[in-house]
Design a protein around this motif. Structure first.
Motif, PDB file in Angstrom:
ATOM      1  N   UNK A 225      27.656   0.208 -20.352  1.00 18.63           N
ATOM      2  CA  UNK A 225      28.803  -0.477 -19.776  1.00 18.63           C
ATOM      3  C   UNK A 225      28.406  -1.384 -18.606  1.00 18.63           C
ATOM      4  N   UNK A 226      27.225  -1.120 -18.013  1.00 18.57           N
ATOM      5  CA  UNK A 226      26.837  -1.873 -16.828  1.00 18.57           C
ATOM      6  C   UNK A 226      25.316  -1.937 -16.743  1.00 18.57           C
ATOM      7  N   UNK A 227      24.813  -3.093 -16.294  1.00 22.95           N
ATOM      8  CA  UNK A 227      23.404  -3.263 -15.982  1.00 22.95           C
ATOM      9  C   UNK A 227      23.256  -3.353 -14.470  1.00 22.95           C
ATOM     10  N   UNK A 228      22.241  -2.682 -13.946  1.00 22.50           N
ATOM     11  CA  UNK A 228      21.901  -2.793 -12.526  1.00 22.50           C
ATOM     12  C   UNK A 228      20.446  -3.230 -12.474  1.00 22.50           C
ATOM     13  N   UNK A 229      20.129  -4.226 -11.637  1.00 20.99           N
ATOM     14  CA  UNK A 229      18.800  -4.844 -11.715  1.00 20.99           C
ATOM     15  C   UNK A 229      18.411  -5.426 -10.376  1.00 20.99           C
ATOM     16  N   UNK A 230      17.135  -5.780 -10.257  1.00 23.36           N
ATOM     17  CA  UNK A 230      16.662  -6.424  -9.042  1.00 23.36           C
ATOM     18  C   UNK A 230      15.179  -6.205  -8.854  1.00 23.36           C
ATOM     19  N   UNK A 231      14.776  -6.061  -7.576  1.00 18.97           N
ATOM     20  CA  UNK A 231      13.378  -5.847  -7.216  1.00 18.97           C
ATOM     21  C   UNK A 231      13.303  -4.664  -6.267  1.00 18.97           C
ATOM     22  N   UNK A 232      12.138  -4.023  -6.233  1.00 19.95           N
ATOM     23  CA  UNK A 232      11.978  -2.864  -5.353  1.00 19.95           C
ATOM     24  C   UNK A 232      10.579  -2.851  -4.769  1.00 19.95           C
ATOM     25  N   UNK A 233      10.480  -2.167  -3.634  1.00 18.81           N
ATOM     26  CA  UNK A 233       9.195  -1.971  -2.973  1.00 18.81           C
ATOM     27  C   UNK A 233       9.180  -0.569  -2.392  1.00 18.81           C
ATOM     28  N   UNK A 234       8.207   0.243  -2.818  1.00 19.32           N
ATOM     29  CA  UNK A 234       7.985   1.539  -2.190  1.00 19.32           C
ATOM     30  C   UNK A 234       6.710   1.452  -1.365  1.00 19.32           C
ATOM     31  N   UNK A 235       6.591   2.336  -0.383  1.00 15.70           N
ATOM     32  CA  UNK A 235       5.429   2.293   0.490  1.00 15.70           C
ATOM     33  C   UNK A 235       5.588   1.218   1.547  1.00 15.70           C
ATOM     34  N   UNK A 236       4.524   0.476   1.814  1.00 16.46           N
ATOM     35  CA  UNK A 236       4.524  -0.525   2.870  1.00 16.46           C
ATOM     36  C   UNK A 236       4.016  -1.858   2.324  1.00 16.46           C
ATOM     37  N   UNK A 237       4.347  -2.935   3.041  1.00 11.80           N
ATOM     38  CA  UNK A 237       3.913  -4.254   2.653  1.00 11.80           C
ATOM     39  C   UNK A 237       5.084  -5.206   2.496  1.00 11.80           C
ATOM     40  N   UNK A 238       4.839  -6.333   1.815  1.00  8.07           N
ATOM     41  CA  UNK A 238       5.865  -7.348   1.619  1.00  8.07           C
ATOM     42  C   UNK A 238       5.908  -7.762   0.150  1.00  8.07           C
ATOM     43  N   UNK A 239       7.121  -7.908  -0.346  1.00  8.82           N
ATOM     44  CA  UNK A 239       7.350  -8.359  -1.716  1.00  8.82           C
ATOM     45  C   UNK A 239       8.311  -9.535  -1.680  1.00  8.82           C
TER      46      UNK A 239
ATOM     47  N   UNK B 235       4.564   2.309 -13.770  1.00 13.77           N
ATOM     48  CA  UNK B 235       3.300   2.543 -14.459  1.00 13.77           C
ATOM     49  C   UNK B 235       2.323   1.376 -14.307  1.00 13.77           C
ATOM     50  N   UNK B 236       2.820   0.200 -13.931  1.00 18.86           N
ATOM     51  CA  UNK B 236       1.938  -0.962 -13.792  1.00 18.86           C
ATOM     52  C   UNK B 236       1.256  -1.024 -12.422  1.00 18.86           C
ATOM     53  N   UNK B 237       1.779  -0.243 -11.465  1.00 18.72           N
ATOM     54  CA  UNK B 237       1.116  -0.060 -10.172  1.00 18.72           C
ATOM     55  C   UNK B 237       0.779  -1.395  -9.503  1.00 18.72           C
ATOM     56  N   UNK B 238       1.777  -2.260  -9.373  1.00 14.50           N
ATOM     57  CA  UNK B 238       1.579  -3.541  -8.709  1.00 14.50           C
ATOM     58  C   UNK B 238       1.471  -3.310  -7.198  1.00 14.50           C
ATOM     59  N   UNK B 239       0.309  -3.573  -6.626  1.00 12.89           N
ATOM     60  CA  UNK B 239       0.081  -3.322  -5.202  1.00 12.89           C
ATOM     61  C   UNK B 239      -0.931  -4.324  -4.668  1.00 12.89           C
ATOM     62  N   UNK B 240      -1.263  -4.186  -3.372  1.00 10.68           N
ATOM     63  CA  UNK B 240      -2.211  -5.101  -2.757  1.00 10.68           C
ATOM     64  C   UNK B 240      -1.589  -6.458  -2.483  1.00 10.68           C
ATOM     65  N   UNK B 241      -2.402  -7.505  -2.553  1.00  8.89           N
ATOM     66  CA  UNK B 241      -1.958  -8.879  -2.320  1.00  8.89           C
ATOM     67  C   UNK B 241      -2.148  -9.681  -3.602  1.00  8.89           C
ATOM     68  N   UNK B 242      -1.063 -10.280  -4.097  1.00 10.75           N
ATOM     69  CA  UNK B 242      -1.113 -11.034  -5.355  1.00 10.75           C
ATOM     70  C   UNK B 242      -0.325 -12.331  -5.198  1.00 10.75           C
ATOM     71  N   UNK B 243      -0.724 -13.353  -5.937  1.00  9.24           N
ATOM     72  CA  UNK B 243       0.005 -14.624  -5.952  1.00  9.24           C
ATOM     73  C   UNK B 243       1.214 -14.510  -6.883  1.00  9.24           C
ATOM     74  N   UNK B 244       2.032 -15.562  -6.864  1.00 13.63           N
ATOM     75  CA  UNK B 244       3.217 -15.564  -7.726  1.00 13.63           C
ATOM     76  C   UNK B 244       2.816 -15.324  -9.183  1.00 13.63           C
TER      77      UNK B 244
ATOM     78  N   UNK C  44       0.845  -1.194   0.000  1.00 13.54           N
ATOM     79  CA  UNK C  44       0.000   0.000   0.000  1.00 13.54           C
ATOM     80  C   UNK C  44       0.879   1.242   0.000  1.00 13.54           C
ATOM     81  N   UNK C  45       0.304   2.343  -0.461  1.00 14.61           N
ATOM     82  CA  UNK C  45       0.974   3.652  -0.515  1.00 14.61           C
ATOM     83  C   UNK C  45       2.241   3.599  -1.363  1.00 14.61           C
ATOM     84  N   UNK C  46       2.267   2.700  -2.325  1.00 12.33           N
ATOM     85  CA  UNK C  46       3.423   2.585  -3.202  1.00 12.33           C
ATOM     86  C   UNK C  46       3.201   1.463  -4.194  1.00 12.33           C
TER      87      UNK C  46
END
Length: 754
Positions: free
Chosen positions: A152-166, A129-138, A105-107
């Motif tokens: 010259x370099x790639x930087x990558x991963x996962x992120x979470x803004x706001x609150x909750x669990x990813x 822009x896809x606004x993935x939030x709430x509770x979702x399955x895999x 939520x809030x992110x």
């Protein structure tokens, strides 16, 4: 604004992410190497307290990565990050992986992928822009970038803004749709320019208040340095680190006791650089010339002395038509300049005086040689250079440097050309703002809406209130004090941006005085934290509701802020049988619909724009391209079309208006647009700063300009204070009335375009 700030923060936060071995991308992208201690082994990012390894909730294997945030979590977002060198070739690079969320939520939650070059960030996709939030399955997600030749370099991963669990698991890196490990391998050999590291720790130039003679000599150095940068074959081939060559000659220029000594030092320096070999196929002046390079000064022996002038003339005469540019390339198809090989020196939190001068000189020469609207500047560009040299040499902290750069960038009179990396230091500063929307109407700062449904009305401010003072400071005086920091092509656009920021400041109370319909008022209102407000409030002036609205049997309304190109033909079908189609571009189109929608408005091939592009063989020259046209397609709308525009119509919105205007029975109604058209180019600057410019010239088919003047409406209509207080959309109502030939009002309850 939130998206820009977030992406910039993400870029800066992970600039120095630790590299990982790239031999086996499957091994490095896994979470299986992590021990059961709860730590993410082999991954970077943070804040550390929010990053975990999980053995209970996984998609595949034994472990998944987990980000957990709550209201007490540090920072605005958390990331897990991995950095890999680009050791392969291809057209696209893709990060694919599985995400699961709980109570986000809030992110939003996301995969993210970024590519970096010498100058910093070349591209990023963070799924915002896809606004993935709430509770979702895999669920499997993917982010894709066009692989840049300078990456010259790639930087990558996962992120979470706001609150909750990813949770994140089973990541794959793909190149052109296949495993990255199978992509063609390339060894990127560093250029001689990249191998020169002499001044990595500093330029050796100390802060000082330059004398008038030093300012004059430094300005000449900037012009000579920039000219040679884009003309000498050793520099254009990447054989010299031209930034560091500046630092090699700077001491001699600063120590020069007169003008002749400075020109002698420059001539001696160029002798060390070496004369160019005679060109085998020399560049010739371009055909279809729009804007000629300003190079006559290199033959001025009174200014330069015979030796320096002779060397510059020889460099110009022997420029090659076959050698490209190292410090600037041009993007394919579009043709706007790409400055990816310019270093941003992002590890310098506060560049020293030499690097600050480098920032000024780099910007000044990019405008001199690669800005398509150089001829439309209000200021004398040579005078601007001399004005800001002392500012750069005496800036005593990072904010002073950034504000000075912000000012000189604003002198380009281009709404695109802001110091986008540093908006946090642009006045007024603060982490909070009154939760209202402020728009300048008829010269007044008027409340036109709320940025928070509860907090806005709670301030006591009402729609239609004119704000006259904030904590005793008259709005007019604040505008006068701050305008030099607001880059804009014209006055209405500058006031647009200043209105959005006007009430910013520290969190807490602010005394507001002004006037409303009932008379003068004074109240104390609370500024709210920025992250609690709708950052996009006031960025569009269109109607709330659906993309297409049949307002009456006669009038169909289409707004482009939520338009989908794939639905263009259906929009036209929905308007069938109406007399008027209103296309509202008082916004930024959500998708590029110039051709998808425009072709349904024209009856024959219709030219609507012509571009100019820089000429790499003749730096400073801009040449005309062919006209761009719409080709008709079915279904076609046969009624009258009115297009609505105002100061929020910018760039793609302006280009779209030009296209639609080429159709018959189209009337453009509203007020002057932002006057900033053409694909933008990012300009890296020392200290990890980032500016932009409009990178190509956009003109009407008859070659009349759009930059700065904006798109001039056929029928000028501006909102009034009375109309805002009545909740009316006067632009829309006047446009429809004009098209129908009789008075027309928006039905009660249909909302206002603000």
């Amino acid at each position: 604004m939130y998206r820009t700030t977030f992406v910039t923060s993400l870029a800066l936060a992970l600039t120095a992410a630790s590299p990982a071995a790239a031999q086996d991308y499957v091994d490095v992208l896994t979470f299986e190497a992590s021990a059961e201690t709860g730590a993410l082994r082999g991954w970077n990012g943070g804040p550390p307290a929010t990053l975990h390894i999980d053995s209970m909730v996984v998609h595949g294997g034994r472990y998944a990565g987990r980000i957990t945030r709550d209201a007490e979590s540090e920072s605005e977002f958390s990331v897990v990050a991995l950095s890999l060198p680009v050791e392969f070739s291809g057209q696209t690079v893709e990060l694919r992986g599985w995400l699961r969320t709980e109570d986000v939520a809030e992110g939003f939650a996301a995969l993210w992928l970024r590519q970096d070059g010498p100058g910093g960030v070349l591209g990023i996709d963070n799924m915002q822009d896809r606004n993935l939030s709430g509770t979702t399955e895999w669920t499997e997600y993917t982010v894709t970038l066009t692989l840049h030749s300078s990456a010259r370099r790639l930087v990558m991963g996962a992120l979470l803004s706001g609150q909750g669990t990813l949770w994140v698991d089973d990541l794959e890196l793909l190149v052109d749709g296949g495993p990255a490990a199978a992509a063609p391998r390339v060894e990127v050999e560093p250029t001689p320019a990249e191998l020169d590291t002499e001044f990595d720790e500093g330029s050796g130039i100390a802060d000082r208040e330059p004398t008038p003679l030093q300012v004059e000599n430094l300005a000449l150095l900037s012009r000579v340095w920039g000219f040679v940068k884009y003309h000498h074959p050793r520099v254009t081939a990447g054989q010299l680190n031209w930034d560091y060559e500046l630092f090699r000659v700077l001491p001699a220029v600063l120590e020069a006791t007169d003008h002749a000594s400075a020109t002698a030092a420059l001539a001696e320096w160029l002798a060390r650089v070496g004369d160019p070999d005679p060109c085998s196929r020399c560049a010739s002046p371009p055909l279809a010339l729009h804007l000629a390079p300003e190079t006559d000064w290199i033959g001025d022996r009174g200014l330069l002395g015979p030796e320096l002038s002779g060397r510059l003339v020889a460099i110009h005469r022997n420029r090659s038509a076959e050698v490209g540019q190292y410090y600037v390339t041009h993007n394919p198809n579009v043709g706007n300049p790409d400055f990816a090989n310019e270093s941003a020196y992002a590890d310098m939190s506060f560049p020293d005086a030499g690097f600050r001068l480098l920032g000024l000189f780099r910007w000044w020469n990019i405008i001199e040689y690669w800005f398509p609207y150089r001829d439309q500047l209000d200021a004398d560009w040579d005078d601007v250079l001399e004005e800001y040299i002392p500012r750069m040499m005496t800036a005593d902290d990072p904010d002073a440097y950034q504000l000075a750069m912000m000012e000189v960038i604003a002198r380009v009179d281009d709404t695109h050309a802001n110091l986008w990396s540093s908006l946090a230091v642009r006045p007024p500063v603060g982490s909070a703002q009154l939760p209202v929307v402020v728009r300048f109407v008829q010269g007044d700062a008027v409340v036109t809406g709320y940025a928070h449904a509860e907090l806005g009305p709670a301030t006591g401010l009402q729609v239609g209130d004119v704000i006259e003072t904030l904590d005793g400071a008259p709005v007019d005086s604040l505008v006068d004090a701050w305008r030099r920091y607001y880059a804009a092509s014209n006055g209405p656009t500058r006031l647009r941006d200043m209105g959005r920021q006007l009430t910013r400041g520290p969190q807490g109370p602010v005394t507001v005085t002004g006037r409303r319909a009932a008379g003068p008022f004074e109240l104390v209102a609370e500024r709210a934290p920025l992250d609690e407000l709708d950052a996009r409030a006031g960025f569009t002036h269109d109607l709330p509701g659906e993309t297409v609205q049949r307002i009456t049997d006669e009038v169909v309304y289409l707004k482009l802020s939520s338009v989908a190109a794939a639905e263009a033909a259906d929009y036209v079908r929905q308007a069938d049988g109406s007399k008027i189609l209103v296309i509202d571009i008082r916004n930024y189109p959500s998708e590029f619909v110039v051709f998808a929608l425009g072709r349904h408005l024209v009856t024959e091939p219709s030219e609507f724009a012509r571009f100019t592009r820089g000429d790499a063989s003749n730096p400073g020259a801009f040449v005309w391209g062919p006209a761009v046209s719409l080709t008709p397609a079915e279904p076609r709308y046969d009624g009258k079309v009115v297009v609505l525009i105002d100061e929020v119509s910018q760039s793609q919105a302006e280009y779209t208006t030009m296209a639609f205007r080429s159709a018959p029975n189209v009337t453009v109604v509203g007020s002057t647009t932002a006057g900033a058209d053409g694909n933008v180019s990012t300009v890296p600057l020392p200290g990890g700063l980032r500016g932009m410019i409009s990178g190509i010239g956009v003109f009407y088919p008859d070659r009349s300009p759009t930059q700065r003047t904006g798109i001039l409406p056929d029928l000028v209509v501006e909102p009034t204070l009375a109309g805002i207080r009545e909740g009316r959309d006067e632009v829309l109502e006047t446009a429809v009335s004009h098209a129908l030939g009789r008075p027309w009002r928006l039905p009660e309850g249909r909302g206002s375009g603000g």
